[in-house]
Scaffold this motif. Structure first.
Motif, PDB file in Angstrom:
ATOM      1  N   SER A  69      17.142   9.073  11.892  1.00 11.91           N
ATOM      2  CA  SER A  69      16.638  10.293  11.664  1.00 11.91           C
ATOM      3  C   SER A  69      16.400  10.988  13.069  1.00 11.91           C
ATOM      4  CB  SER A  69      15.421  10.545  10.791  1.00 11.91           C
ATOM      5  OG  SER A  69      14.509  11.355  10.849  1.00 11.91           O
ATOM      6  N   THR A  70      16.659  12.012  13.531  1.00 12.78           N
ATOM      7  CA  THR A  70      16.798  12.536  14.620  1.00 12.78           C
ATOM      8  C   THR A  70      16.008  14.140  14.656  1.00 12.78           C
ATOM      9  OG1 THR A  70      18.606  11.485  15.323  1.00 12.78           O
ATOM     10  CG2 THR A  70      17.817  13.210  16.899  1.00 12.78           C
ATOM     11  N   SER A  71      14.935  14.442  15.656  1.00 19.38           N
ATOM     12  CA  SER A  71      14.418  15.572  15.602  1.00 19.38           C
ATOM     13  C   SER A  71      14.785  16.165  17.073  1.00 19.38           C
ATOM     14  CB  SER A  71      12.922  15.431  15.455  1.00 19.38           C
ATOM     15  OG  SER A  71      12.624  14.945  14.077  1.00 19.38           O
ATOM     16  N   PHE A  72      15.247  17.316  17.167  1.00 13.02           N
ATOM     17  CA  PHE A  72      15.693  17.872  18.515  1.00 13.02           C
ATOM     18  C   PHE A  72      14.356  19.065  18.756  1.00 13.02           C
ATOM     19  CE2 PHE A  72      19.772  16.752  16.610  1.00 13.02           C
ATOM     20  CZ  PHE A  72      20.097  15.731  17.521  1.00 13.02           C
ATOM     21  N   GLN A  73      13.968  19.025  20.017  1.00 12.45           N
ATOM     22  CA  GLN A  73      12.815  19.672  20.273  1.00 12.45           C
ATOM     23  C   GLN A  73      13.043  20.782  21.376  1.00 12.45           C
ATOM     24  OE1 GLN A  73       9.872  16.656  21.451  1.00 12.45           O
ATOM     25  NE2 GLN A  73       9.880  15.668  19.528  1.00 12.45           N
ATOM     26  N   ARG A  74      14.167  20.582  22.135  1.00 14.99           N
ATOM     27  CA  ARG A  74      14.454  21.595  23.098  1.00 14.99           C
ATOM     28  C   ARG A  74      15.668  21.221  23.683  1.00 14.99           C
ATOM     29  NH1 ARG A  74      10.154  19.061  24.560  1.00 14.99           N
ATOM     30  NH2 ARG A  74       8.665  21.037  24.685  1.00 14.99           N
ATOM     31  N   PRO A  75      16.573  22.290  24.253  1.00 11.82           N
ATOM     32  CA  PRO A  75      17.839  21.868  24.613  1.00 11.82           C
ATOM     33  C   PRO A  75      17.877  21.117  26.010  1.00 11.82           C
ATOM     34  CG  PRO A  75      17.246  24.414  25.092  1.00 11.82           C
ATOM     35  CD  PRO A  75      16.342  23.638  24.339  1.00 11.82           C
ATOM     36  N   ALA A  92      21.376  18.361  32.986  1.00 12.69           N
ATOM     37  CA  ALA A  92      20.537  17.340  33.555  1.00 12.69           C
ATOM     38  C   ALA A  92      21.064  16.045  32.438  1.00 12.69           C
ATOM     39  CB  ALA A  92      19.091  17.410  33.298  1.00 12.69           C
ATOM     40  N   ASP A  93      20.994  14.778  33.279  1.00 20.04           N
ATOM     41  CA  ASP A  93      21.336  13.483  32.689  1.00 20.04           C
ATOM     42  C   ASP A  93      20.100  13.397  31.572  1.00 20.04           C
ATOM     43  OD1 ASP A  93      23.422  13.125  34.237  1.00 20.04           O
ATOM     44  OD2 ASP A  93      22.524  11.340  35.149  1.00 20.04           O
ATOM     45  N   VAL A  94      20.354  12.571  30.503  1.00 23.93           N
ATOM     46  CA  VAL A  94      19.187  12.132  29.554  1.00 23.93           C
ATOM     47  C   VAL A  94      19.018  10.699  29.725  1.00 23.93           C
ATOM     48  CG1 VAL A  94      18.748  12.172  27.096  1.00 23.93           C
ATOM     49  CG2 VAL A  94      20.357  14.020  28.112  1.00 23.93           C
ATOM     50  N   LEU A  95      17.666  10.389  29.792  1.00 27.99           N
ATOM     51  CA  LEU A  95      17.251   8.961  29.716  1.00 27.99           C
ATOM     52  C   LEU A  95      16.891   8.607  28.136  1.00 27.99           C
ATOM     53  CD1 LEU A  95      15.612   8.748  33.065  1.00 27.99           C
ATOM     54  CD2 LEU A  95      17.439   7.914  32.371  1.00 27.99           C
ATOM     55  N   ILE A  96      17.392   7.555  27.681  1.00 24.48           N
ATOM     56  CA  ILE A  96      17.223   7.135  26.136  1.00 24.48           C
ATOM     57  C   ILE A  96      16.447   5.766  26.363  1.00 24.48           C
ATOM     58  CG2 ILE A  96      18.412   6.644  24.020  1.00 24.48           C
ATOM     59  CD1 ILE A  96      21.019   7.866  25.825  1.00 24.48           C
ATOM     60  N   ARG A  97      15.050   6.147  25.840  1.00 17.68           N
ATOM     61  CA  ARG A  97      14.167   4.895  25.703  1.00 17.68           C
ATOM     62  C   ARG A  97      14.173   4.407  24.333  1.00 17.68           C
ATOM     63  NH1 ARG A  97      12.688   8.201  29.822  1.00 17.68           N
ATOM     64  NH2 ARG A  97      12.089   7.067  31.802  1.00 17.68           N
ATOM     65  N   THR A 100      14.956  11.953  26.942  1.00 17.04           N
ATOM     66  CA  THR A 100      14.247  12.790  27.842  1.00 17.04           C
ATOM     67  C   THR A 100      15.100  13.324  29.025  1.00 17.04           C
ATOM     68  OG1 THR A 100      12.226  11.596  27.345  1.00 17.04           O
ATOM     69  CG2 THR A 100      12.027  13.176  29.254  1.00 17.04           C
ATOM     70  N   PRO A 101      15.369  14.469  29.196  1.00 25.61           N
ATOM     71  CA  PRO A 101      15.973  14.853  30.314  1.00 25.61           C
ATOM     72  C   PRO A 101      15.476  14.339  31.686  1.00 25.61           C
ATOM     73  CG  PRO A 101      15.635  16.794  29.067  1.00 25.61           C
ATOM     74  CD  PRO A 101      14.807  15.606  28.454  1.00 25.61           C
ATOM     75  N   GLU A 102      16.278  13.991  32.549  1.00 25.34           N
ATOM     76  CA  GLU A 102      16.001  13.280  33.909  1.00 25.34           C
ATOM     77  C   GLU A 102      15.103  14.459  34.666  1.00 25.34           C
ATOM     78  OE1 GLU A 102      17.606  10.225  36.918  1.00 25.34           O
ATOM     79  OE2 GLU A 102      18.753  12.224  36.557  1.00 25.34           O
ATOM     80  N   GLY A 103      13.863  14.144  35.040  1.00 24.73           N
ATOM     81  CA  GLY A 103      13.063  14.752  35.799  1.00 24.73           C
ATOM     82  C   GLY A 103      11.911  15.804  34.878  1.00 24.73           C
ATOM     83  N   SER A 104      11.919  15.443  33.709  1.00 28.25           N
ATOM     84  CA  SER A 104      11.293  16.166  32.612  1.00 28.25           C
ATOM     85  C   SER A 104      10.060  15.112  32.094  1.00 28.25           C
ATOM     86  CB  SER A 104      11.911  16.835  31.637  1.00 28.25           C
ATOM     87  OG  SER A 104      11.181  17.203  30.675  1.00 28.25           O
ATOM     88  N   GLN A 105       9.168  15.556  31.663  1.00 31.92           N
ATOM     89  CA  GLN A 105       8.019  14.687  31.126  1.00 31.92           C
ATOM     90  C   GLN A 105       8.190  14.669  29.641  1.00 31.92           C
ATOM     91  OE1 GLN A 105       5.924  12.553  32.544  1.00 31.92           O
ATOM     92  NE2 GLN A 105       6.891  13.050  34.396  1.00 31.92           N
ATOM     93  N   ASP A 106       9.025  15.909  29.117  1.00 36.18           N
ATOM     94  CA  ASP A 106       8.854  16.186  27.612  1.00 36.18           C
ATOM     95  C   ASP A 106      10.405  15.867  27.028  1.00 36.18           C
ATOM     96  OD1 ASP A 106       6.250  17.602  27.632  1.00 36.18           O
ATOM     97  OD2 ASP A 106       7.173  19.225  28.516  1.00 36.18           O
ATOM     98  N   PRO A 107      10.014  15.183  25.942  1.00 38.10           N
ATOM     99  CA  PRO A 107      11.308  14.810  25.463  1.00 38.10           C
ATOM    100  C   PRO A 107      11.974  15.849  24.760  1.00 38.10           C
ATOM    101  CG  PRO A 107       9.520  14.181  24.049  1.00 38.10           C
ATOM    102  CD  PRO A 107       9.069  14.981  25.213  1.00 38.10           C
ATOM    103  N   ALA A 108      13.590  15.842  24.817  1.00 42.89           N
ATOM    104  CA  ALA A 108      14.266  16.888  24.093  1.00 42.89           C
ATOM    105  C   ALA A 108      14.552  16.490  22.678  1.00 42.89           C
ATOM    106  CB  ALA A 108      15.853  16.695  24.994  1.00 42.89           C
ATOM    107  N   ALA A 109      14.542  15.178  22.438  1.00 46.96           N
ATOM    108  CA  ALA A 109      14.737  14.760  21.060  1.00 46.96           C
ATOM    109  C   ALA A 109      14.025  13.391  20.761  1.00 46.96           C
ATOM    110  CB  ALA A 109      16.059  14.799  20.687  1.00 46.96           C
ATOM    111  N   THR A 110      13.635  13.090  19.534  1.00 50.03           N
ATOM    112  CA  THR A 110      13.287  11.917  19.293  1.00 50.03           C
ATOM    113  C   THR A 110      13.947  11.375  18.104  1.00 50.03           C
ATOM    114  OG1 THR A 110      11.443  12.477  17.866  1.00 50.03           O
ATOM    115  CG2 THR A 110      10.851  11.995  20.047  1.00 50.03           C
ATOM    116  N   ALA A 111      14.131  10.070  17.823  1.00 52.74           N
ATOM    117  CA  ALA A 111      14.764   9.611  16.774  1.00 52.74           C
ATOM    118  C   ALA A 111      14.156   8.229  16.340  1.00 52.74           C
ATOM    119  CB  ALA A 111      16.164   9.065  17.037  1.00 52.74           C
TER     120      ALA A 111
END
Length: 137
Positions: A85-91, A95-100, A118-129
């Motif tokens: 299940s994936t929820s997208f929060q912002r585009p 930027a590279d995306v770090l997947i934790r 989370t896009p590299e350099g951002s504190q806010d996630p782009a998506a959660t799953a």
């Protein structure tokens, strides 16, 4: 016992389809119950409007879960996705995306994980799953 990032990169190369490898994922970190992978920015993965494709991020999250479960088990073994299940929060643009991935439960036959993209350099996630995996071997 866990696996090293170099061992995890070998898991990617030896066990995933060519189209998954074409995402360009690399393993940044592995630990007892977690992994961090990098999805590099690519115009080829962008959709109309310039945002990173949701399908690419979902595939990356799913693939990163295999690495995290392998790290938690100390080795790769056969497994399959039962649910994601994936929820997208912002585009994500440019930027590279770090997947934790954090394995929240590792049983004999099932594993559960939470993923933050989370896009590299951002504190806010782009998506959660969240994912559920059946462990086959």
């Amino acid at each position: 016992m866990t696996i090293s990032p170099a061992d995890a990169d070998k898991i990617l190369i030896n066990n995933f389809a060519p189209w998954v490898l074409a995402l360009g994922l690399t393993v940044e970190e592995t630990g007892e119950r977690h992994a961090v992978l990098r999805l590099p920015w690519s115009e080829e993965l962008a959709r109309d409007g310039g945002g990173l494709s949701g399908q690419a991020m979902m595939a990356a999250a799913d693939t990163a879960t295999v690495i995290a479960i392998s790290a938690a088990r100390g080795a790769y073994g056969p497994m399959t996705t039962v649910q994601q299940s994936t929820s997208f929060q912002r585009p994500v643009v440019g930027a590279d995306v770090l997947i934790r991935v954090r394995v929240t439960k590792l049983g004999k036959r099932m594993a559960f994980a939470d993923i933050t993209l989370t896009p590299e350099g951002s504190q806010d996630p782009a998506a959660t799953a969240s994912t559920v995996y059946a462990l086959l071997g």
